[in-house]
Motif scaffolding. Structure first.
Motif, mmCIF file in Angstrom:
data_model
loop_
_atom_site.group_PDB
_atom_site.id
_atom_site.type_symbol
_atom_site.label_atom_id
_atom_site.label_comp_id
_atom_site.label_asym_id
_atom_site.label_seq_id
_atom_site.Cartn_x
_atom_site.Cartn_y
_atom_site.Cartn_z
ATOM 1 N N ARG A 231 8.208 11.042 -6.356
ATOM 2 C CA ARG A 231 7.452 11.977 -6.896
ATOM 3 C C ARG A 231 6.817 11.378 -8.329
ATOM 4 N N ASN A 232 7.624 10.706 -9.032
ATOM 5 C CA ASN A 232 7.066 10.200 -10.170
ATOM 6 C C ASN A 232 6.378 8.884 -10.105
ATOM 7 N N THR A 233 6.724 8.179 -8.952
ATOM 8 C CA THR A 233 5.935 6.798 -8.270
ATOM 9 C C THR A 233 4.814 7.099 -7.750
ATOM 10 N N TYR A 234 4.652 8.065 -7.165
ATOM 11 C CA TYR A 234 3.645 8.302 -6.100
ATOM 12 C C TYR A 234 2.685 9.497 -6.353
ATOM 13 N N GLN A 235 2.886 10.481 -7.175
ATOM 14 C CA GLN A 235 2.209 11.645 -7.582
ATOM 15 C C GLN A 235 0.874 11.399 -7.946
ATOM 16 N N ASN A 236 0.660 10.331 -8.607
ATOM 17 C CA ASN A 236 -0.943 10.069 -9.143
ATOM 18 C C ASN A 236 -1.493 9.262 -8.170
ATOM 19 N N GLN A 237 -1.184 9.018 -6.828
ATOM 20 C CA GLN A 237 -1.759 8.160 -5.995
ATOM 21 C C GLN A 237 -2.825 9.068 -5.238
ATOM 22 N N ASP B 245 1.011 -1.181 0.215
ATOM 23 C CA ASP B 245 -0.054 0.052 0.226
ATOM 24 C C ASP B 245 0.925 1.277 0.009
ATOM 25 N N PRO B 246 0.474 2.278 -0.678
ATOM 26 C CA PRO B 246 1.460 3.545 -0.693
ATOM 27 C C PRO B 246 1.850 3.942 0.820
ATOM 28 N N VAL B 247 0.993 3.971 1.687
ATOM 29 C CA VAL B 247 1.174 4.450 2.944
ATOM 30 C C VAL B 247 2.710 3.567 3.428
#
Length: 163
Positions: A126-132, A35-37
């Motif tokens: 940023r590139n990995t999680y900015q769209n989350q 999970d992103p968190v």
């Protein structure tokens, strides 16, 4: 001719991003399964640990410890000198020197050593999680990273006795 030059720049940028992404995915790719968190927490822990170790071994810990002790004494002296404006001004100058200027001199080396690698990792984050979108407490990836980074920094500094 200008359009061709622009296309070449875009192609070069895309190639760089692809290589960059593959490199970090090979290192941190396993984190993307979480999970992103939790993924951001793991990356924050790793970055904070590396930063704390750099700070510990690239600074004079004894000098920083002494500055911290001197600062505590200065704060006590300032409490006792509340009515004496001249004494208070002298103590404030000394406190600024020992509480800000001197520690900053010691901190420059680890800051310089860790700055570029961390900027690169932040770009990947940023590139990995900015769209989350919102990840934790209505915060995006950066706010989430900052919260975990502060928590881990406090814990690691205490555990590793970093001043």
């Amino acid at each position: 001719d200008g359009e061709e030059s622009c296309n070449e720049k875009n192609d070069w940028r895309k190639l760089r991003e692809m290589v960059f992404e593959k490199f970090f995915n090979s290192i941190f790719g396993w984190v993307l399964k979480f999970d992103p968190v939790y993924g951001i927490a793991v990356v924050a822990f790793i970055i904070t640990l590396l930063s704390t170790l750099a700070y510990k071994y690239l600074t004079d810990q004894e000098a920083l410890k002494k500055l911290k002790e001197d600062n505590k004494k200065l704060q006590e002296d300032m409490k006792n000198a509340k009515g004496d404006v001249k004494k208070m001004t002298e103590l404030q100058k000394e406190a600024f020197q020992k509480g800000f200027i001197e520690p900053m001199k010691h901190q420059m080396k680890p800051i310089i050593v860790t700055f570029i690698p961390f900027v690169v990792v932040f770009t990947w984050l940023r590139n990995t999680y900015q769209n989350q979108g919102e990840i934790l407490f209505s915060l995006g990836w950066f706010g989430t990273y900052i919260i975990f980074s502060i928590l881990f920094s406090i814990l690691l500094r205490k555990a590793l006795k970093v001043y």
